[in-house]
Design a protein around this motif. Structure first.
Motif, mmCIF file in Angstrom:
data_model
loop_
_atom_site.group_PDB
_atom_site.id
_atom_site.type_symbol
_atom_site.label_atom_id
_atom_site.label_comp_id
_atom_site.label_asym_id
_atom_site.label_seq_id
_atom_site.Cartn_x
_atom_site.Cartn_y
_atom_site.Cartn_z
ATOM 1 N N THR A 1 49.427 -56.088 46.815
ATOM 2 C CA THR A 1 49.672 -54.747 47.510
ATOM 3 C C THR A 1 51.352 -55.047 47.750
ATOM 4 O O THR A 1 51.819 -56.070 47.701
ATOM 5 N N PRO A 2 52.264 -53.593 48.033
ATOM 6 C CA PRO A 2 53.369 -53.831 48.309
ATOM 7 C C PRO A 2 53.487 -54.390 49.603
ATOM 8 O O PRO A 2 52.888 -54.578 50.443
ATOM 9 N N ARG A 3 54.884 -54.800 49.860
ATOM 10 C CA ARG A 3 55.254 -55.383 51.234
ATOM 11 C C ARG A 3 54.781 -54.857 52.486
ATOM 12 O O ARG A 3 54.682 -55.274 53.454
ATOM 13 N N TRP A 4 54.705 -53.284 52.333
ATOM 14 C CA TRP A 4 54.524 -52.343 53.537
ATOM 15 C C TRP A 4 53.338 -52.730 54.312
ATOM 16 O O TRP A 4 52.723 -52.162 55.239
ATOM 17 N N VAL A 5 52.200 -53.414 53.411
ATOM 18 C CA VAL A 5 50.781 -53.567 54.088
ATOM 19 C C VAL A 5 50.937 -54.588 55.349
ATOM 20 O O VAL A 5 50.126 -54.714 55.877
ATOM 21 N N SER A 6 52.037 -55.200 55.270
ATOM 22 C CA SER A 6 52.293 -56.456 56.304
ATOM 23 C C SER A 6 53.111 -55.668 57.583
ATOM 24 O O SER A 6 53.500 -56.522 58.374
ATOM 25 N N THR A 7 53.588 -54.556 57.457
ATOM 26 C CA THR A 7 54.248 -53.743 58.593
ATOM 27 C C THR A 7 53.322 -53.257 59.772
ATOM 28 O O THR A 7 52.257 -52.755 59.465
ATOM 29 N N ARG A 8 53.819 -53.512 60.967
ATOM 30 C CA ARG A 8 52.786 -53.111 62.032
ATOM 31 C C ARG A 8 52.932 -51.573 62.291
ATOM 32 O O ARG A 8 53.977 -51.175 62.141
ATOM 33 N N THR A 9 51.625 -51.115 62.704
ATOM 34 C CA THR A 9 51.566 -49.656 62.930
ATOM 35 C C THR A 9 50.780 -49.441 64.105
ATOM 36 O O THR A 9 49.852 -50.495 64.472
ATOM 37 N N GLN A 10 50.906 -48.233 64.842
ATOM 38 C CA GLN A 10 49.964 -48.031 65.879
ATOM 39 C C GLN A 10 49.331 -46.724 65.645
ATOM 40 O O GLN A 10 49.530 -45.720 65.908
ATOM 41 N N PRO A 11 47.898 -46.754 64.912
ATOM 42 C CA PRO A 11 47.378 -45.541 64.733
ATOM 43 C C PRO A 11 46.970 -44.818 65.823
ATOM 44 O O PRO A 11 46.703 -45.436 66.960
ATOM 45 N N ILE A 12 46.576 -43.494 65.571
ATOM 46 C CA ILE A 12 46.133 -42.898 66.720
ATOM 47 C C ILE A 12 44.886 -41.950 66.372
ATOM 48 O O ILE A 12 44.997 -41.338 65.207
ATOM 49 N N ALA A 13 43.760 -41.854 67.026
ATOM 50 C CA ALA A 13 42.589 -40.929 66.532
ATOM 51 C C ALA A 13 42.983 -39.376 66.638
ATOM 52 O O ALA A 13 43.667 -38.975 67.771
ATOM 53 N N ILE A 14 42.563 -38.671 65.736
ATOM 54 C CA ILE A 14 42.879 -37.023 65.867
ATOM 55 C C ILE A 14 42.291 -36.581 67.123
ATOM 56 O O ILE A 14 42.747 -35.576 67.718
ATOM 57 N N ARG A 15 41.280 -37.054 67.803
ATOM 58 C CA ARG A 15 40.757 -36.586 69.153
ATOM 59 C C ARG A 15 41.764 -36.811 70.043
ATOM 60 O O ARG A 15 41.955 -35.798 71.178
ATOM 61 N N ASP A 16 42.445 -37.931 70.126
ATOM 62 C CA ASP A 16 43.250 -38.258 70.905
ATOM 63 C C ASP A 16 44.753 -37.473 70.737
ATOM 64 O O ASP A 16 45.209 -36.881 72.035
ATOM 65 N N VAL A 17 44.643 -37.071 69.461
ATOM 66 C CA VAL A 17 46.273 -36.167 69.442
ATOM 67 C C VAL A 17 45.814 -34.828 69.718
ATOM 68 O O VAL A 17 46.724 -34.299 70.558
ATOM 69 N N LEU A 18 44.669 -34.343 69.588
ATOM 70 C CA LEU A 18 44.569 -32.882 69.994
ATOM 71 C C LEU A 18 44.260 -32.827 71.482
ATOM 72 O O LEU A 18 44.613 -31.903 72.064
ATOM 73 N N ARG A 19 43.689 -33.871 72.133
ATOM 74 C CA ARG A 19 43.659 -33.888 73.616
ATOM 75 C C ARG A 19 45.240 -33.736 74.420
ATOM 76 O O ARG A 19 45.154 -32.998 75.169
ATOM 77 N N TYR A 20 46.034 -34.554 73.624
ATOM 78 C CA TYR A 20 47.180 -34.432 74.154
ATOM 79 C C TYR A 20 48.033 -33.158 73.863
ATOM 80 O O TYR A 20 48.466 -32.561 74.703
ATOM 81 N N LEU A 21 47.897 -32.613 72.690
ATOM 82 C CA LEU A 21 48.425 -31.240 72.424
ATOM 83 C C LEU A 21 47.779 -30.230 73.467
ATOM 84 O O LEU A 21 48.584 -29.348 73.871
#
Length: 518
Positions: free
Chosen positions: A169-189
């Motif tokens: 895999t490319p180097r980006w698989v080691s980059t940290r990220t903070q995913p969010i569930a679609i349900r929480d996105v919709l709740r915020y919106l």
């Protein structure tokens, strides 16, 4: 509140509309063509305004009487001028909001770190700033990966993990990220339609987990019951090469995969959680990655995917339904028209027609359709892996492999418009007819060439028409009479291989080669 939702035919917008309605708000959808939302289950509960975001007069009419406007428009592909197009649309929309006296604009952007950004992430950041600098108070929600059934990020994660038990895999698989569930996105919106006061700022939104992409693949494998994946990072794959690799392994085409891959090169972790001051976390907390994957897989298994990444228009393809008769195009028009009596009821035949593509395949020479899909992906097209949103039911705007549903008349007509890379425009029509008391299956492929290359393309594939479309005619009829007969190559996931001989046939005006005629 009366809310305007732009991008209502897309992945987020198509899910936000029913959530706003259920929360008691009035909703108006702004789309370029009302046909794109005609078959949505919530269509009868909303107003529809036809408008292009770059047309000030049309946007003014769409915003008349609106309290809160949701801006969910962003180019995820396209040519070199996509940033200019996004800038023009956002500037036009912001000015129209000021003229209309809108109370608040809500924009869903990307979680971008400081420093050098990819072109697409830079564009999303610029659009957010346009609204923050405008006269109308704006809330810009900045999210990293959105995890939900049918999202491009989830489909990419899903297919990479399922199809590659061992991967370099490319180097980006080691980059940290903070995913969010679609349900929480919709709740915020939804919540920002009702939050009082004037708030004008951006907010980072994310789930409770901070992981690398490799960690996310391991979580997915565990939830899906797969063996542990062996991941070997290598520093050699550029974003361009990575996007082609993703396009080869997953249903997400390289053109769409590239901005997703580029966004993974930079760490995407929330720097604050100030949004909780206005929209408190639910008592049970935000949804973690494991639970988000479980919910997404459950929706896929139960065929309850409300929208998919492919709900949005494909770059380079017509974005709106075209007029009913492709003959509108003028000039040369090639046609392959066939029909066949079917010893089955019209309803039995329609069930086969409406379920075509995806897992059901295309009822003729799977290897030929498969190769056509590979050819399309090789030149940057969507290929054959998009599958279907629902295995049995279609609505206008749905993608079916590398077709787009342009028209559905239940029990009578299914019209598909090609979204593969072609030197012209192509349609495939499947009809259920009645002739002298008998059920008749009508099949028509139409191709409108663009320039000399279009004509050369047509004649290069014309020798295969009888083989492809003739078998398709016979096998669809046989499936209605006796059950499915088309063999399909093995697959490991839910996106079915399918493809097209690319809207081909014979020159318009020639007779169909199978009786009875239309």
């Amino acid at each position: 509140m009366r809310c305007l939702v732009t991008g209502a035919a897309g992945y987020i917008g198509g899910r936000l509309v029913p959530e706003l309605l259920d929360a008691g708000h009035e909703v108006r959808c702004m789309v370029r063509s009302s046909g794109r939302v005609r078959d949505q289950p919530w269509a009868s509960r909303v107003e529809v305004a036809e408008a292009d975001a770059t047309d000030a007069a049309q946007v003014d009419r769409a915003l008349d009487g609106v309290d809160v406007a949701y801006y969910l428009i962003h180019t995820m592909g396209g040519g070199r001028d996509f940033a200019a197009a996004d800038r023009e649309a956002a500037t036009t929309f912001a000015a129209a909001c000021e003229r209309a006296g809108i109370r608040r604009v809500v924009y869903l952007g990307g979680l971008a770190p400081d420093g050098k950004l990819s072109p697409h992430m830079s564009s999303r950041t610029e659009v957010g700033q346009i609204f923050l600098d405008g006269a109308v108070p704006a809330v810009v929600l900045r999210a990293a990966m959105i995890i939900g059934s049918g999202s491009a990020s989830f489909e990419m994660l899903r297919y990479l993990t399922e199809r590659l038990p061992v991967m370099t895999t490319p180097r980006w698989v080691s980059t940290r990220t903070q995913p969010i569930a679609i349900r929480d996105v919709l709740r915020y919106l939804v919540a920002w339609a009702s939050v009082p006061g004037e708030v004008n700022r951006s907010f980072d939104i994310g789930g409770p987990d901070v992981l690398t992409y490799a960690d996310m693949m391991r979580v997915y494998a565990d939830v899906a019951g797969l063996t542990r994946r062996l991941i070997i990072p290598v520093p050699l794959l550029s974003p361009g090469l990575s996007s082609h690799w993703v396009g080869l392994v997953t249903p997400v085409p390289a053109g769409l995969a590239r901005p997703l891959v580029e966004s993974l090169r930079n760490e995407a972790v929330c720097g604050e959680h100030d949004v909780a001051r206005y929209v408190p976390d639910p008592p049970e907390g935000l949804i973690g990655l494991r639970r988000a994957v479980e919910l997404a897989l459950k929706k896929i298994k139960e065929a309850e995917v409300a929208t998919r990444w492919s709900s949005a228009s494909t770059p380079g393809a017509p974005s709106d339904p075209l007029p009913t008769d492709p003959g509108w195009a003028g000039g040369s028009l090639y046609l392959d028209a066939r029909a066949r009596r079917v010893n089955a009821s019209p309803q039995q035949l329609w069930e086969v027609v409406e379920a075509i593509g995806g897992e059901a395949g295309w009822y003729s020479l799977p290897i030929a359709w498969h190769l056509r899909g590979l050819m399309d992906r090789a030149v940057g097209g969507v290929g054959l892996r998009r599958g279907r949103r629902d295995p049995r039911r279609l609505r206008v705007g749905d993608s079916v492999d590398f077709w787009r549903v342009e028209e559905v008349r239940p029990g009578r007509l299914l019209r598909l418009r090609a979204e593969m890379r072609l030197p012209g425009l192509a349609w495939l029509e499947l009809r259920v007819l009645e002739h002298e008391g008998a059920t008749v299956y009508g099949q028509r492929a139409v191709f409108h060439p663009r320039g000399l290359s279009g004509h050369l393309y047509w004649w290069s594939v014309s020798p295969f028409h009888t083989l492809i479309f003739g078998r398709m005619l016979r096998n669809v009829a046989a499936a209605a009479e006796h059950g499915p007969v088309s063999p399909r190559p093995p697959r490991t996931t839910g996106a079915g291989p399918s493809g097209d001989a690319a809207g081909t046939g014979r020159p318009a005006g020639t007779t169909a080669d199978t009786a009875p005629g239309r």
